[in-house]
Design a protein around this motif. Structure first.
Motif, PDB file in Angstrom:
ATOM      1  N   GLN A   1       0.833  -1.208   0.000  1.00 29.77           N
ATOM      2  CA  GLN A   1       0.000   0.000   0.000  1.00 29.77           C
ATOM      3  C   GLN A   1       0.872   1.264   0.000  1.00 29.77           C
ATOM      4  O   GLN A   1       0.592   2.231  -0.718  1.00 29.77           O
ATOM      5  CB  GLN A   1      -0.916  -0.007   1.224  1.00 29.77           C
ATOM      6  N   GLN A   2       1.928   1.234   0.813  1.00 29.38           N
ATOM      7  CA  GLN A   2       2.822   2.400   0.868  1.00 29.38           C
ATOM      8  C   GLN A   2       3.491   2.630  -0.485  1.00 29.38           C
ATOM      9  O   GLN A   2       3.653   3.773  -0.927  1.00 29.38           O
ATOM     10  CB  GLN A   2       3.883   2.191   1.958  1.00 29.38           C
ATOM     11  N   ALA A   3       3.858   1.532  -1.151  1.00 29.18           N
ATOM     12  CA  ALA A   3       4.499   1.669  -2.459  1.00 29.18           C
ATOM     13  C   ALA A   3       3.535   2.271  -3.480  1.00 29.18           C
ATOM     14  O   ALA A   3       3.934   3.081  -4.323  1.00 29.18           O
ATOM     15  CB  ALA A   3       4.999   0.297  -2.940  1.00 29.18           C
ATOM     16  N   PHE A   4       2.254   1.893  -3.419  1.00 28.64           N
ATOM     17  CA  PHE A   4       1.273   2.513  -4.321  1.00 28.64           C
ATOM     18  C   PHE A   4       1.199   4.016  -4.064  1.00 28.64           C
ATOM     19  O   PHE A   4       1.106   4.811  -5.001  1.00 28.64           O
ATOM     20  CB  PHE A   4      -0.115   1.872  -4.128  1.00 28.64           C
ATOM     21  N   GLN A   5       1.240   4.395  -2.787  1.00 28.67           N
ATOM     22  CA  GLN A   5       1.194   5.827  -2.477  1.00 28.67           C
ATOM     23  C   GLN A   5       2.467   6.512  -2.969  1.00 28.67           C
ATOM     24  O   GLN A   5       2.417   7.552  -3.632  1.00 28.67           O
ATOM     25  CB  GLN A   5       1.036   6.023  -0.974  1.00 28.67           C
ATOM     26  N   ASP A   6       3.612   5.921  -2.669  1.00 25.54           N
ATOM     27  CA  ASP A   6       4.888   6.564  -2.997  1.00 25.54           C
ATOM     28  C   ASP A   6       5.100   6.700  -4.505  1.00 25.54           C
ATOM     29  O   ASP A   6       5.758   7.635  -4.962  1.00 25.54           O
ATOM     30  CB  ASP A   6       6.049   5.754  -2.404  1.00 25.54           C
ATOM     31  N   HIS A   7       4.604   5.736  -5.272  1.00 22.81           N
ATOM     32  CA  HIS A   7       4.860   5.720  -6.718  1.00 22.81           C
ATOM     33  C   HIS A   7       3.643   6.158  -7.523  1.00 22.81           C
ATOM     34  O   HIS A   7       3.561   5.922  -8.723  1.00 22.81           O
ATOM     35  CB  HIS A   7       5.358   4.335  -7.148  1.00 22.81           C
ATOM     36  N   HIS A   8       2.676   6.774  -6.860  1.00 23.52           N
ATOM     37  CA  HIS A   8       1.486   7.292  -7.535  1.00 23.52           C
ATOM     38  C   HIS A   8       0.793   6.201  -8.347  1.00 23.52           C
ATOM     39  O   HIS A   8       0.423   6.404  -9.503  1.00 23.52           O
ATOM     40  CB  HIS A   8       1.845   8.496  -8.419  1.00 23.52           C
ATOM     41  N   GLY A   9       0.594   5.057  -7.695  1.00 21.02           N
ATOM     42  CA  GLY A   9      -0.030   3.922  -8.372  1.00 21.02           C
ATOM     43  C   GLY A   9      -1.545   3.972  -8.381  1.00 21.02           C
ATOM     44  O   GLY A   9      -2.182   2.963  -8.656  1.00 21.02           O
ATOM     45  N   LEU A  10      -2.095   5.118  -8.048  1.00 23.97           N
ATOM     46  CA  LEU A  10      -3.547   5.252  -8.104  1.00 23.97           C
ATOM     47  C   LEU A  10      -3.928   6.690  -8.440  1.00 23.97           C
ATOM     48  O   LEU A  10      -3.185   7.620  -8.144  1.00 23.97           O
ATOM     49  CB  LEU A  10      -4.203   4.863  -6.784  1.00 23.97           C
ATOM     50  N   GLN A  11      -5.086   6.800  -9.051  1.00 25.94           N
ATOM     51  CA  GLN A  11      -5.663   8.132  -9.272  1.00 25.94           C
ATOM     52  C   GLN A  11      -7.036   8.165  -8.600  1.00 25.94           C
ATOM     53  O   GLN A  11      -7.153   8.604  -7.469  1.00 25.94           O
ATOM     54  CB  GLN A  11      -5.705   8.448 -10.769  1.00 25.94           C
ATOM     55  N   CYS A  12      -8.075   7.654  -9.250  1.00 25.63           N
ATOM     56  CA  CYS A  12      -9.384   7.675  -8.577  1.00 25.63           C
ATOM     57  C   CYS A  12      -9.441   6.655  -7.445  1.00 25.63           C
ATOM     58  O   CYS A  12     -10.234   6.805  -6.525  1.00 25.63           O
ATOM     59  CB  CYS A  12     -10.513   7.422  -9.568  1.00 25.63           C
ATOM     60  N   GLY A  13      -8.642   5.614  -7.525  1.00 22.23           N
ATOM     61  CA  GLY A  13      -8.571   4.627  -6.450  1.00 22.23           C
ATOM     62  C   GLY A  13      -9.573   3.492  -6.557  1.00 22.23           C
ATOM     63  O   GLY A  13      -9.551   2.587  -5.728  1.00 22.23           O
TER      64      GLY A  13
ATOM     65  N   ALA B   1      -1.458  -7.737  -6.274  1.00 23.46           N
ATOM     66  CA  ALA B   1      -0.013  -7.565  -6.069  1.00 23.46           C
ATOM     67  C   ALA B   1       0.480  -8.427  -4.907  1.00 23.46           C
ATOM     68  O   ALA B   1       1.539  -9.058  -4.990  1.00 23.46           O
ATOM     69  CB  ALA B   1       0.291  -6.087  -5.796  1.00 23.46           C
ATOM     70  N   ALA B   2      -0.314  -8.482  -3.845  1.00 21.27           N
ATOM     71  CA  ALA B   2       0.092  -9.291  -2.687  1.00 21.27           C
ATOM     72  C   ALA B   2       0.163 -10.767  -3.059  1.00 21.27           C
ATOM     73  O   ALA B   2       1.077 -11.486  -2.639  1.00 21.27           O
ATOM     74  CB  ALA B   2      -0.887  -9.067  -1.541  1.00 21.27           C
ATOM     75  N   ALA B   3      -0.788 -11.214  -3.859  1.00 22.26           N
ATOM     76  CA  ALA B   3      -0.773 -12.620  -4.285  1.00 22.26           C
ATOM     77  C   ALA B   3       0.436 -12.889  -5.176  1.00 22.26           C
ATOM     78  O   ALA B   3       1.108 -13.927  -5.057  1.00 22.26           O
ATOM     79  CB  ALA B   3      -2.071 -12.949  -5.020  1.00 22.26           C
TER      80      ALA B   3
ATOM     81  N   ALA C   1       5.081   0.552  -8.605  1.00 25.17           N
ATOM     82  CA  ALA C   1       4.789   0.360  -7.176  1.00 25.17           C
ATOM     83  C   ALA C   1       5.009  -1.093  -6.766  1.00 25.17           C
ATOM     84  O   ALA C   1       5.582  -1.372  -5.710  1.00 25.17           O
ATOM     85  CB  ALA C   1       3.344   0.779  -6.882  1.00 25.17           C
ATOM     86  N   ILE C   2       4.590  -2.008  -7.609  1.00 28.08           N
ATOM     87  CA  ILE C   2       4.727  -3.425  -7.256  1.00 28.08           C
ATOM     88  C   ILE C   2       6.198  -3.838  -7.286  1.00 28.08           C
ATOM     89  O   ILE C   2       6.665  -4.569  -6.402  1.00 28.08           O
ATOM     90  CB  ILE C   2       3.855  -4.299  -8.187  1.00 28.08           C
ATOM     91  N   LEU C   3       6.938  -3.341  -8.272  1.00 26.97           N
ATOM     92  CA  LEU C   3       8.378  -3.643  -8.302  1.00 26.97           C
ATOM     93  C   LEU C   3       9.061  -3.054  -7.066  1.00 26.97           C
ATOM     94  O   LEU C   3       9.913  -3.700  -6.447  1.00 26.97           O
ATOM     95  CB  LEU C   3       9.010  -3.089  -9.587  1.00 26.97           C
ATOM     96  N   ALA C   4       8.672  -1.851  -6.683  1.00 26.62           N
ATOM     97  CA  ALA C   4       9.261  -1.229  -5.487  1.00 26.62           C
ATOM     98  C   ALA C   4       8.900  -2.027  -4.231  1.00 26.62           C
ATOM     99  O   ALA C   4       9.740  -2.247  -3.353  1.00 26.62           O
ATOM    100  CB  ALA C   4       8.779   0.212  -5.362  1.00 26.62           C
ATOM    101  N   ALA C   5       7.654  -2.480  -4.170  1.00 27.89           N
ATOM    102  CA  ALA C   5       7.223  -3.256  -2.999  1.00 27.89           C
ATOM    103  C   ALA C   5       7.977  -4.574  -2.900  1.00 27.89           C
ATOM    104  O   ALA C   5       8.115  -5.134  -1.816  1.00 27.89           O
ATOM    105  CB  ALA C   5       5.720  -3.516  -3.086  1.00 27.89           C
ATOM    106  N   SER C   6       8.489  -5.051  -4.032  1.00 28.73           N
ATOM    107  CA  SER C   6       9.256  -6.298  -4.024  1.00 28.73           C
ATOM    108  C   SER C   6      10.707  -6.048  -3.623  1.00 28.73           C
ATOM    109  O   SER C   6      11.506  -6.979  -3.591  1.00 28.73           O
ATOM    110  CB  SER C   6       9.208  -6.959  -5.405  1.00 28.73           C
ATOM    111  N   GLY C   7      11.021  -4.784  -3.351  1.00 29.65           N
ATOM    112  CA  GLY C   7      12.372  -4.448  -2.914  1.00 29.65           C
ATOM    113  C   GLY C   7      13.336  -4.230  -4.058  1.00 29.65           C
ATOM    114  O   GLY C   7      14.543  -4.081  -3.850  1.00 29.65           O
TER     115      GLY C   7
END
Ligand code: FES
Ligand code: FES
Length: 161
Positions: free
Chosen positions: A89-101, A111-113, A146-152
């Motif tokens: 979730q933090q990565a989506f926020q940090d990398h602007h992975g959402l607009q309307c949400g 992404a978690a799966a 965001a997902i690549l970032a969340a994977s480290g």
């Protein structure tokens, strides 16, 4: 009506459902877990994605009665125990992975799966895994980042589609 009992976000819940009641309806209408969205009536958009017994499932494709006894996780169960955003979730926020949400709960659950199955996916693997999730706003690039970032993994330039 059929009685169902399942674990949702770590809590045991029960209810009476009709045979035709979808899992997404049970979550939203009965349990008031409205973070799981309904974006289509053709099982294409992925906004309703949840985890059932650890696997990503479109909750509009499963009957509530079929989830009897299952362990279900929704977007409401994704934050850390202290209420802070999960890494994804933090990565989506940090990398602007959402607009309307609207698509975001489903994207986060997908992404978690993915990261559970494949902790270090390539960009192509992320894009492939997201094929069942539609976003009308972002163009997907920042979701992939965001997902690549969340994977480290370091996020550099990603391919344009
Ligand atoms: S609402 Fe389930 S896939 Fe669109
Ligand atoms: S952020 Fe609007 S549909 Fe994805």
């Amino acid at each position: 009506m059929t009685s169902v009992t399942m674990t949702v976000n770590g809590k045991s819940v029960s209810g009476d459902v009709e045979g035709r009641t979808l899992l997404v309806q049970f979550l939203r209408d009965d349990l008031k877990l409205t973070g799981t969205h309904v974006g289509c009536d053709t099982s294409q958009c992925g906004a309703c994605q949840v985890h059932v017994d650890g696997k990503a499932v479109k909750a509009c494709t499963m009957l509530a009665a079929e989830a009897d006894g299952a362990d279900v996780k929704t977007i409401e169960g994704m934050a850390n125990a202290d209420g802070s955003l999960s890494v994804i979730q933090q990565a989506f926020q940090d990398h602007h992975g959402l607009q309307c949400g609207f698509c975001t709960p489903g994207m986060v659950m997908t992404a978690a799966a993915l990261l559970k199955e494949n902790p270090k996916p390539t960009e192509a693997e992320v894009r492939h895994y997201l094929e069942g999730n539609i976003c009308r706003c972002t163009g997907y690039h920042n979701i992939v980042k965001a997902i690549l970032a969340a994977s480290g993994q370091e996020v550099t330039q990603i391919a344009a589609e």
